[in-house]
Write an enzyme that holds these catalytic residues in place. Structure first.
Site, PDB file in Angstrom:
ATOM      1  N   ASN A   9      27.442 -74.088  24.675  1.00 20.49           N
ATOM      2  CA  ASN A   9      28.211 -73.183  24.739  1.00 20.49           C
ATOM      3  C   ASN A   9      29.649 -73.868  26.108  1.00 20.49           C
ATOM      4  OD1 ASN A   9      29.414 -72.132  26.281  1.00 20.49           O
ATOM      5  ND2 ASN A   9      27.964 -70.687  28.450  1.00 20.49           N
ATOM      6  N   TRP A  10      30.523 -74.895  24.972  1.00 22.66           N
ATOM      7  CA  TRP A  10      31.303 -75.590  25.707  1.00 22.66           C
ATOM      8  C   TRP A  10      32.009 -75.169  26.304  1.00 22.66           C
ATOM      9  CZ3 TRP A  10      34.272 -77.366  21.366  1.00 22.66           C
ATOM     10  CH2 TRP A  10      33.942 -78.750  20.235  1.00 22.66           C
ATOM     11  N   LYS A  11      32.012 -73.573  27.173  1.00 20.51           N
ATOM     12  CA  LYS A  11      32.200 -73.338  28.365  1.00 20.51           C
ATOM     13  C   LYS A  11      33.665 -73.612  28.626  1.00 20.51           C
ATOM     14  CE  LYS A  11      27.845 -73.567  30.978  1.00 20.51           C
ATOM     15  NZ  LYS A  11      27.001 -73.943  32.226  1.00 20.51           N
ATOM     16  N   HIS A  93      26.419 -64.421  31.286  1.00 19.70           N
ATOM     17  CA  HIS A  93      26.340 -65.706  31.639  1.00 19.70           C
ATOM     18  C   HIS A  93      26.566 -65.492  33.280  1.00 19.70           C
ATOM     19  CE1 HIS A  93      26.584 -69.629  32.784  1.00 19.70           C
ATOM     20  NE2 HIS A  93      26.022 -70.286  31.402  1.00 19.70           N
ATOM     21  N   GLU A  95      27.894 -67.695  34.691  1.00 16.34           N
ATOM     22  CA  GLU A  95      29.370 -68.042  35.906  1.00 16.34           C
ATOM     23  C   GLU A  95      30.107 -66.863  35.557  1.00 16.34           C
ATOM     24  OE1 GLU A  95      29.765 -71.296  33.265  1.00 16.34           O
ATOM     25  OE2 GLU A  95      27.790 -72.272  34.504  1.00 16.34           O
ATOM     26  N   GLU A 163      18.363 -67.968  32.195  1.00 22.49           N
ATOM     27  CA  GLU A 163      19.369 -69.830  32.536  1.00 22.49           C
ATOM     28  C   GLU A 163      18.965 -69.588  34.170  1.00 22.49           C
ATOM     29  OE1 GLU A 163      22.170 -70.891  28.972  1.00 22.49           O
ATOM     30  OE2 GLU A 163      23.193 -69.762  30.484  1.00 22.49           O
ATOM     31  N   GLY A 169      23.840 -77.480  34.874  1.00 23.24           N
ATOM     32  CA  GLY A 169      24.450 -78.359  35.305  1.00 23.24           C
ATOM     33  C   GLY A 169      24.020 -79.474  36.792  1.00 23.24           C
ATOM     34  N   SER A 208      20.263 -77.406  32.004  1.00 23.88           N
ATOM     35  CA  SER A 208      20.214 -79.446  32.343  1.00 23.88           C
ATOM     36  C   SER A 208      19.778 -79.212  30.525  1.00 23.88           C
ATOM     37  CB  SER A 208      19.648 -79.371  33.270  1.00 23.88           C
ATOM     38  OG  SER A 208      20.473 -78.950  34.414  1.00 23.88           O
ATOM     39  N   GLY A 229      24.423 -76.320  27.549  1.00 22.91           N
ATOM     40  CA  GLY A 229      25.802 -76.402  27.614  1.00 22.91           C
ATOM     41  C   GLY A 229      26.534 -77.499  28.194  1.00 22.91           C
ATOM     42  N   GLY A 230      26.432 -78.515  28.842  1.00 25.27           N
ATOM     43  CA  GLY A 230      27.364 -80.144  28.693  1.00 25.27           C
ATOM     44  C   GLY A 230      26.356 -80.821  27.574  1.00 25.27           C
TER      45      GLY A 230
HETATM   46  P1  13P Z   1      24.295 -77.050  31.285  1.00 25.46           P
HETATM   47  O1  13P Z   1      23.278 -77.055  30.444  1.00 25.46           O
HETATM   48  O2  13P Z   1      25.185 -78.260  30.773  1.00 25.46           O
HETATM   49  O3  13P Z   1      22.906 -76.895  32.611  1.00 25.46           O
HETATM   50  O4  13P Z   1      24.550 -75.546  30.899  1.00 25.46           O
HETATM   51  C1  13P Z   1      23.469 -74.729  31.036  1.00 25.46           C
HETATM   52  C2  13P Z   1      24.474 -72.995  30.480  1.00 25.46           C
HETATM   53  O5  13P Z   1      24.980 -72.602  31.153  1.00 25.46           O
HETATM   54  C3  13P Z   1      24.497 -72.819  29.244  1.00 25.46           C
HETATM   55  O6  13P Z   1      24.803 -71.511  29.213  1.00 25.46           O
END
Ligand code: 13P
Length: 245
Positions: A9-11, A93, A95, A163, A169, A208, A229-230
């Protein structure tokens, strides 16, 4: 047997220059042993799909509207994601639940729209730190699961991503026992509601995930992959996670 899935997920990260990472990933992992999915910002979906070509990497959106078309400025319909080259879409998600007030009912309606457009819905859920501290994790997750999934979910059209909000994050991850507890609970709830299809749905862990913890997380009960994510932004990190699967 559920095939493992590494989903990125590149957000709200990435421009066309970032597609070089996708090329590097494909070059390093031309025949991955798991399914691979990348969900870039909507602006990059068509470019990414074009760059991937016939390589075994699927492309997904990060949200869709519940309606198929109409006067919804700034929104994107599931069919438009499919038209741009997406086969999946992340829905619900945390977020989006936090930033845009998305409720379980809204996520459920979006999931119907995704299925109607032929997309695989990657439905996200997870507890906040306060909810975990209060001992309500399974109750919260059970309610999110029940409310966010429509009838007709199958192992082909739906993936669930657990999640924990406090792990996203932050570099903090639950213990393997905590992950197993939630994933075993999710599996039981899914089988109870959807029967064999609930047994076929893949359950991803997200929050994470990085190369150094991927192997042990993937070996955990009922973990069928990760939503990253990251660490999905670079070919080196995401490639290492793919290799761990
Ligand atoms: P991180 O891997 O950056 O913690 O993000 C997880 C996430 O929200 C994937 O959708």
């Amino acid at each position: 047997m559920r095939r493992k899935l590494a989903a990125g997920n590149w957000k709200m990260n990435g421009t066309r220059a970032s597609l070089a990472e996708v090329e590097a990933l494909i070059a390093a992992h031309p025949e991955p042993a798991c399914d691979v999915l990348l969900c870039p910002p909507a602006t990059l979906i068509a470019w990414m799909a074009d760059r991937i070509g016939a390589a075994p990497v699927a492309v997904g959106g990060q949200d869709c509207h519940a309606r198929a078309s109409g006067a919804h400025t700034g929104d994107i319909a599931a069919g438009q994601l499919a038209d741009a080259g997406a086969s999946h879409v992340i829905l619900g998600h945390s977020e989006r639940r936090a930033d845009h007030g998305e409720t379980d009912a809204m996520v459920c309606a979006k999931t119907v729209a995704a299925h109607d457009a032929g997309l695989v819905a990657v439905v996200c859920l997870g507890e906040t730190e306060a909810e975990r501290d209060a001992g309500t994790t399974l109750a919260v997750i059970g309610a999110q699961l029940a409310g966010s999934l429509p009838e007709g979910c199958t192992g082909h059209n739906t993936v669930i991503a657990y999640e924990p909000v406090w792990a996203i994050g932050t570099g903090r991850t639950p213990t393997l026992g905590q992950i197993a507890e939630v994933h075993d609970f999710l599996r039981a709830e899914l089988v109870n509601r959807f029967g064999a299809e609930g047994g076929a749905m893949r359950l991803l862990y997200g929050g994470s995930v990085k190369p150094s913890n991927a192997t042990e997380i993937f070996a955990t009960s009922n973990v069928d992959g990760a939503l990253v994510g990251g660490a999905s932004l670079t070919a080196a990190d995401f490639g290492a996670i793919i290799a761990a699967l």
